[in-house]
Design an enzyme around this catalytic site. Structure first.
Site, PDB file in Angstrom:
ATOM      1  N   CYS A  78       0.837  -1.210   0.000  1.00 22.90           N
ATOM      2  CA  CYS A  78       0.000   0.000   0.000  1.00 22.90           C
ATOM      3  C   CYS A  78       0.870   1.257   0.000  1.00 22.90           C
ATOM      4  O   CYS A  78       1.507   1.583   1.014  1.00 22.90           O
ATOM      5  CB  CYS A  78      -0.920  -0.030   1.226  1.00 22.90           C
ATOM      6  SG  CYS A  78      -1.796   1.511   1.541  1.00 22.90           S
ATOM      7  N   CYS A  81       0.043   3.937   2.590  1.00 23.81           N
ATOM      8  CA  CYS A  81       0.485   3.506   3.920  1.00 23.81           C
ATOM      9  C   CYS A  81       1.931   3.918   4.162  1.00 23.81           C
ATOM     10  O   CYS A  81       2.307   4.303   5.273  1.00 23.81           O
ATOM     11  CB  CYS A  81       0.371   1.988   4.057  1.00 23.81           C
ATOM     12  SG  CYS A  81      -1.305   1.327   3.941  1.00 23.81           S
TER      13      CYS A  81
END
Length: 320
Positions: A78, A81
């Site tokens: 991700c 993230c």
């Protein structure tokens, strides 16, 4: 702009939770002990924790009786993230024990991911006195993250008497792993600072400077999309914009402006659906204007968000 779905909604009900009394007693004991010791030594309080299903009860639920625990649900694949994680880690050190950060890898801890009802990552929750509170989803400007953390700290103290476990000066920084400086860190820092100060024009230009040298820089792309969105809605009269969109469904400019407000307000699906509906009903320059704005809003949310994936599918159907 509030980060996506950033909210402390529901926290006003925390005063009714039976755990509040016990949490206050434990918090008072922790404060008294910390006061006797002159602040916790550097090694006594870990401010950034890697948490899994086995350690969750001890590291999160039990610890939340003494200090607010912020949970960062993330995954290695991700990209947003990777932007958000270092910011939260640095803020954990800066807040010096007023909250601790628990990082949960969703790939390795699917049950926790499901129990919290996480729909997309990054997702950030808090646990106070054993009570889970949704905070926000997606990467967000640091200024808005600070606002939510400040609100969390205030709620924890006012509703539960929890003020965290103070650490000795410098202890917070010691807990956060160092990150090698990147070639654009200084420029990105200047852009973030401008955004935090409300200098949207300066932030836009700073992010563009980074992208001119590194067109694939994910952090700069996200920052630029957010700064440009904030710039567009600045000074808007929300009531007038929404009325104009309701009164004139065929006015593409009005629908685009309303979509911007939808996204700023956290109504992601509404923003996407509004523009996709315009694209279905129009052609030529009007359709292209709505399509371009929709793609810009995709950048704000991030390509890994399932709402973006679903909207891209709907966009393809509308276009072809």
């Amino acid at each position: 702009m509030q980060p996506r779905n950033m909210s402390m909604s529901g926290v006003v009900d925390l005063a009714a939770v039976k755990a509040a009394g016990e949490a206050k007693q434990k918090a008072e004991q922790a404060r008294a002990e910390a006061a006797r010791q002159g602040g916790a030594p550097a090694g006594a309080v870990r401010l950034v924790l890697d948490v899994d299903e086995a350690s969750f009860e001890h590291e999160v639920l039990q610890r939340s009786a003494e200090v607010p625990v912020v949970i960062d649900f993330w995954a290695d694949w991700c990209e947003p993230c990777k932007q958000l994680g270092p910011v939260l880690e640095r803020l954990a050190g800066e807040y010096a024990g007023r909250f601790v950060l628990a990082k949960v890898d969703v790939e390795a801890n699917q049950r926790l991911f499901q129990q919290f009802g996480v729909q997309s990552i990054p997702a950030v929750f808090a646990v106070v006195a054993g009570q889970a509170l949704p905070l926000f989803q997606g990467a967000a400007p640091e200024a808005q993250i600070r606002q939510v953390l400040d609100q969390l700290v205030q709620v924890a103290e006012q509703q539960f008497g929890i003020v965290g476990v103070p650490v000795a000066p410098g202890a917070g920084e010691a807990e956060v792993p160092a990150r090698p400086a990147g070639p654009h860190d200084a420029a990105l820092g200047a852009a973030h600072d401008a955004l935090d100060k409300g200098d949207l024009g300066g932030a836009v230009q700073a992010y563009k400077n980074v992208l001119s040298d590194d067109p694939g820089n994910v952090e700069a792309k996200l920052g630029l999309a957010q700064a440009e969105l904030l710039q567009r809605v600045q000074g808007m009269d929300a009531q007038q914009v929404r009325k104009a969109a309701a009164d004139a469904p065929g006015d593409v400019s009005a629908q685009i402006a309303a979509a911007d407000l939808d996204l700023v307000g956290g109504h992601v699906e509404d923003a996407f659906g509004r523009l996709i509906d315009v694209i279905r009903r129009t052609a030529g320059e009007d359709r292209d204007a709505a399509r371009v704005r929709l793609l810009e809003l995709f950048e704000v949310i991030g390509p890994d968000d399932p709402r973006v994936t679903a909207a891209r599918t709907a966009l393809s159907r509308a276009l072809f």
